[in-house]
Design a protein around this motif. Structure first.
Motif, PDB file in Angstrom:
ATOM      1  N   ASN A 227       0.768  -1.251   0.000  1.00  0.00           N
ATOM      2  CA  ASN A 227       0.000   0.000   0.000  1.00  0.00           C
ATOM      3  C   ASN A 227       0.794   1.293   0.000  1.00  0.00           C
ATOM      4  N   GLU A 228       2.116   1.241   0.030  1.00  0.00           N
ATOM      5  CA  GLU A 228       2.873   2.488   0.110  1.00  0.00           C
ATOM      6  C   GLU A 228       3.943   2.551  -0.975  1.00  0.00           C
ATOM      7  N   GLU A 229       4.039   3.693  -1.636  1.00  0.00           N
ATOM      8  CA  GLU A 229       5.161   3.946  -2.537  1.00  0.00           C
ATOM      9  C   GLU A 229       6.389   4.318  -1.719  1.00  0.00           C
ATOM     10  N   MET A 230       7.584   4.119  -2.297  1.00  0.00           N
ATOM     11  CA  MET A 230       8.797   4.322  -1.513  1.00  0.00           C
ATOM     12  C   MET A 230       9.847   5.130  -2.281  1.00  0.00           C
ATOM     13  N   PHE A 231      10.552   5.985  -1.539  1.00  0.00           N
ATOM     14  CA  PHE A 231      11.813   6.531  -2.028  1.00  0.00           C
ATOM     15  C   PHE A 231      12.931   5.589  -1.585  1.00  0.00           C
ATOM     16  N   PHE A 232      14.016   5.546  -2.364  1.00  0.00           N
ATOM     17  CA  PHE A 232      15.157   4.708  -2.013  1.00  0.00           C
ATOM     18  C   PHE A 232      16.448   5.444  -2.336  1.00  0.00           C
ATOM     19  N   GLY A 233      17.442   5.285  -1.487  1.00  0.00           N
ATOM     20  CA  GLY A 233      18.766   5.829  -1.773  1.00  0.00           C
ATOM     21  C   GLY A 233      19.809   5.197  -0.871  1.00  0.00           C
ATOM     22  N   ILE A 234      21.084   5.376  -1.240  1.00  0.00           N
ATOM     23  CA  ILE A 234      22.213   4.871  -0.453  1.00  0.00           C
ATOM     24  C   ILE A 234      23.084   6.066  -0.080  1.00  0.00           C
ATOM     25  N   ALA A 235      23.423   6.187   1.195  1.00  0.00           N
ATOM     26  CA  ALA A 235      24.184   7.344   1.653  1.00  0.00           C
ATOM     27  C   ALA A 235      25.463   7.541   0.833  1.00  0.00           C
ATOM     28  N   GLU A 236      25.676   8.743   0.384  1.00  0.00           N
ATOM     29  CA  GLU A 236      26.914   9.174  -0.278  1.00  0.00           C
ATOM     30  C   GLU A 236      27.251   8.410  -1.568  1.00  0.00           C
ATOM     31  N   HIS A 237      26.290   7.655  -2.092  1.00  0.00           N
ATOM     32  CA  HIS A 237      26.497   6.939  -3.360  1.00  0.00           C
ATOM     33  C   HIS A 237      25.388   7.327  -4.333  1.00  0.00           C
ATOM     34  N   ASN A 238      25.764   7.727  -5.524  1.00  0.00           N
ATOM     35  CA  ASN A 238      24.763   7.862  -6.575  1.00  0.00           C
ATOM     36  C   ASN A 238      24.403   6.477  -7.091  1.00  0.00           C
ATOM     37  N   ILE A 239      23.202   6.375  -7.627  1.00  0.00           N
ATOM     38  CA  ILE A 239      22.773   5.121  -8.232  1.00  0.00           C
ATOM     39  C   ILE A 239      22.429   5.404  -9.692  1.00  0.00           C
ATOM     40  N   THR A 240      22.495   4.368 -10.521  1.00  0.00           N
ATOM     41  CA  THR A 240      22.156   4.518 -11.940  1.00  0.00           C
ATOM     42  C   THR A 240      21.060   3.516 -12.275  1.00  0.00           C
ATOM     43  N   VAL A 241      19.896   4.045 -12.624  1.00  0.00           N
ATOM     44  CA  VAL A 241      18.768   3.166 -12.960  1.00  0.00           C
ATOM     45  C   VAL A 241      18.930   2.753 -14.422  1.00  0.00           C
ATOM     46  N   VAL A 242      18.986   1.430 -14.683  1.00  0.00           N
ATOM     47  CA  VAL A 242      19.257   0.935 -16.038  1.00  0.00           C
ATOM     48  C   VAL A 242      18.153   0.037 -16.581  1.00  0.00           C
ATOM     49  N   GLY A 243      17.180  -0.277 -15.758  1.00  0.00           N
ATOM     50  CA  GLY A 243      16.101  -1.137 -16.240  1.00  0.00           C
ATOM     51  C   GLY A 243      14.892  -1.011 -15.352  1.00  0.00           C
ATOM     52  N   MET A 244      13.737  -1.408 -15.896  1.00  0.00           N
ATOM     53  CA  MET A 244      12.500  -1.332 -15.135  1.00  0.00           C
ATOM     54  C   MET A 244      11.500  -2.313 -15.736  1.00  0.00           C
ATOM     55  N   ASP A 245      10.806  -3.036 -14.898  1.00  0.00           N
ATOM     56  CA  ASP A 245       9.706  -3.914 -15.324  1.00  0.00           C
ATOM     57  C   ASP A 245      10.104  -4.851 -16.477  1.00  0.00           C
TER      58      ASP A 245
END
Ligand SMILES: [Cu+2]
Length: 562
Positions: A227-245
């Motif tokens: 029932n809840e959408e979420m934010f996500f992150g890792i301290a002091e690290h950028n992330i690169t989203v490369v795929g979805m579904d």
């Protein structure tokens, strides 16, 4: 695995050796399992094979997977393969009363999962009542041998975010639907089953990802929460989203992401900071007046040479009501659209549908006390129709021409036109309760405009379609207007199976209706789906023999009395 089963596998392998891809076989047993997540909520939940999250499926693109699902639980369940298109084969898709009836206690259903174009991360989950809270797991689809990922990484890890409830989720939703009130909120979020150190009694069960300096990790993030959408992150690290579904994206470098229930995201992170311990955090995006669980859950991204005494650093994530940060992330997503993975966005639309997405109320029945808003009952709708489950599955009725199970009259446009996202205080909030399907011709190029409304507790709705992925060509705030059409992205829009419809906003999707069958479409917030924010698309057979729904399997779970 018994000899009989082995013999069966050999037979299947022979039968399918000429088909593209390999054939894989899994045994899933749904059973009651004692799982302790938090003190005081030690309970027995339904799992597959005793695991929470459940067992992973590993396959290559184009494989065929057989899963023999045996239900030893106390009531019927179904399993859905979320994001698998199941070309011409809705029989294994799973949503209860849409494609099948529940697999009864002490019976089995051999489900066939037909992978075609999907590549990346998908998942499976129960699709009956709220049992998917603990019945879910990953489907990891690698490129076929001889082809490669469009990015580089050293190791891959599955990261499943789930919601934990203090008591049986079937009881929770059954009671809420009976009273018309709000269902219980979850009491914790978990990462791969671990609530982490923000909850009491759980400090020793934090998810730890140990990393080596300089290496790149592929995180396969699956939002299995209800029932809840979420934010996500890792301290002091950028992330690169490369795929979805189960499809590739153009690499998107960011310091946070927003993921809705039903979505999966493939994310690269390189261990390129000072050796140490860094929190990885999921924190809710709850931009609504509706009650919500505002806890966070965290795991640790931990360098192998870390200093034990160090307190992990925390990432800065958007606040729980930060709609603009949620939207700013989502609108940046683009399909990879490379020579190997081209986008094929429909551009000659032959069917245009507009669907309002609303949270409603129903009057309390006479002689009953209801605990919804102002003594009413919660409800939800698409085009003012609150979906009601039939007594036999729509697929069974459709395939066998059984009348009086559903109506073919889901409207192509909203029955009432008003200032959808403006002041709606003068608009009645009651929706029609009915079982309506939208009939679509084979190979139609379909555009659906989802229009959020300000009725009830407006919020972001993750709309999910079975049997298809679709291109998200446009998205914005307020009421949709034709003037936005010229701004559609018809070049490299994301190709997904679940898309967030912004609170009081609009989203436009396109797909070619080349997969005949009976396909569910619904909000992936479970309370909204339970309240009726759902509908069914029936994509008709084509004229060619090759463009028809395949025959049902012998052990298909039908409904009693039919
Ligand atoms: Cu919703």
């Amino acid at each position: 695995m018994g000899t009989e089963v082995l013999g069966f596998v050999v037979t299947l392998t022979l039968l399918f050796c000429m088909a593209q891809g390999e054939v894989r076989y899994y045994d899933y047993v749904v059973k009651e399992t004692p799982i302790q997540v938090l003190c005081g909520t030690n309970q027995t939940v339904l799992t597959v094979n005793g695991m929470f999250p459940g067992p992973e499926i590993h396959a290559h693109k184009g494989d065929t997977i057989w899963v023999n699902v045996t239900n030893t639980g106390p009531y019927g369940v179904t399993i859905h393969w979320h994001g698998v298109r199941q070309i011409k084969y809705p029989w294994s898709d799973g949503p209860e009363y849409i494609t099948q009836c529940p697999i009864a206690t002490n019976s089995s259903f051999l489900q066939k999962i037909i992978l075609t174009e999907e590549e990346g991360t998908l998942w499976w989950h129960a699709h009956s009542d709220w049992t998917r809270a603990t019945i879910h797991g990953a489907i990891i689809i690698s490129p076929v041998n001889g082809t490669s990922y469009p990015y580089k990484f050293d190791e891959q890890h599955t990261v499943v975010i789930s919601e934990w409830y203090a008591r049986d989720t079937k009881d929770i939703i059954d009671e809420a639907l009976a009273s018309g009130g709000d269902p219980d909120l979850s009491v914790a979020f978990t990462i791969n089953g671990h609530p982490g150190d923000t909850y009491s009694c759980s400090d020793d069960s934090i998810y730890n990802l140990t990393v080596v300096q300089g290496k790149t990790y592929l995180l396969k993030i699956i939002h299995a929460g209800l029932n809840e959408e979420m934010f996500f992150g890792i301290a002091e690290h950028n992330i690169t989203v490369v795929g979805m579904d189960g499809a590739y994206l153009k690499p998107l470098n960011t310091n946070y992401l927003m993921i809705t229930p039903g979505q999966t995201m493939d994310v690269l992170v390189t261990a390129n900071q000072t050796s140490g311990r860094y929190y990885m955090v999921f924190s809710p995006f709850t931009d609504t007046n509706a009650p919500s669980n505002n806890n966070v859950t965290r795991g640790i991204f931990q360098y192998s040479s870390y200093n034990q005494s160090e307190t992990p650093a925390l990432p800065e994530l958007p606040g729980s009501t930060n709609k603009s940060d949620a939207g700013n992330f989502t609108i940046q997503l683009r399909s990879l659209n490379s020579a190997e993975h081209p986008s094929t966005v429909p551009t000659s639309i032959t069917r245009n549908v507009t669907i309002t997405v609303s949270v409603n109320q129903q009057p309390c029945p006479a002689n009953q006390t209801c605990t919804g808003p102002d003594g009413s009952m919660h409800s939800a709708s698409l085009n003012n129709i609150s979906f009601s489950n039939p007594s036999i599955s729509i697929l069974q009725a459709y395939y066998n021409n059984i009348n009086d199970t559903y109506n073919k009259t889901f409207p192509d446009s909203p029955p009432f036109v008003f200032d959808f996202t403006g002041n709606v205080s003068a608009i009645g909030e009651v929706a029609n309760v009915s079982t309506e399907v939208l009939m679509i011709d084979h190979n139609d190029e379909v555009e659906i405009i989802f229009q959020g409304t300000n009725l009830g507790a407006a919020e972001n709705h993750p709309m999910h379609l079975h049997g298809y992925s679709f291109y998200v060509v446009g998205m914005g705030d307020g009421n949709f207007s034709d003037s936005y059409i010229s701004d559609y992205n018809l070049v490299d829009p994301p190709y997904v199976n679940t898309v967030g419809l912004p609170k009081n906003g609009w989203t436009v999707i396109r797909f070619k209706a080349d997969n005949p069958g009976v396909w569910f479409m619904h909000c992936h917030l479970e309370r909204h789906a339970s309240w009726g924010m759902a509908m069914v698309l029936v994509v008709k057979n084509g004229v060619n023999e090759d463009d028809r729904v395949l025959p049902p399997p012998d052990d298909f779970p039908t409904c009693s009395g039919s």
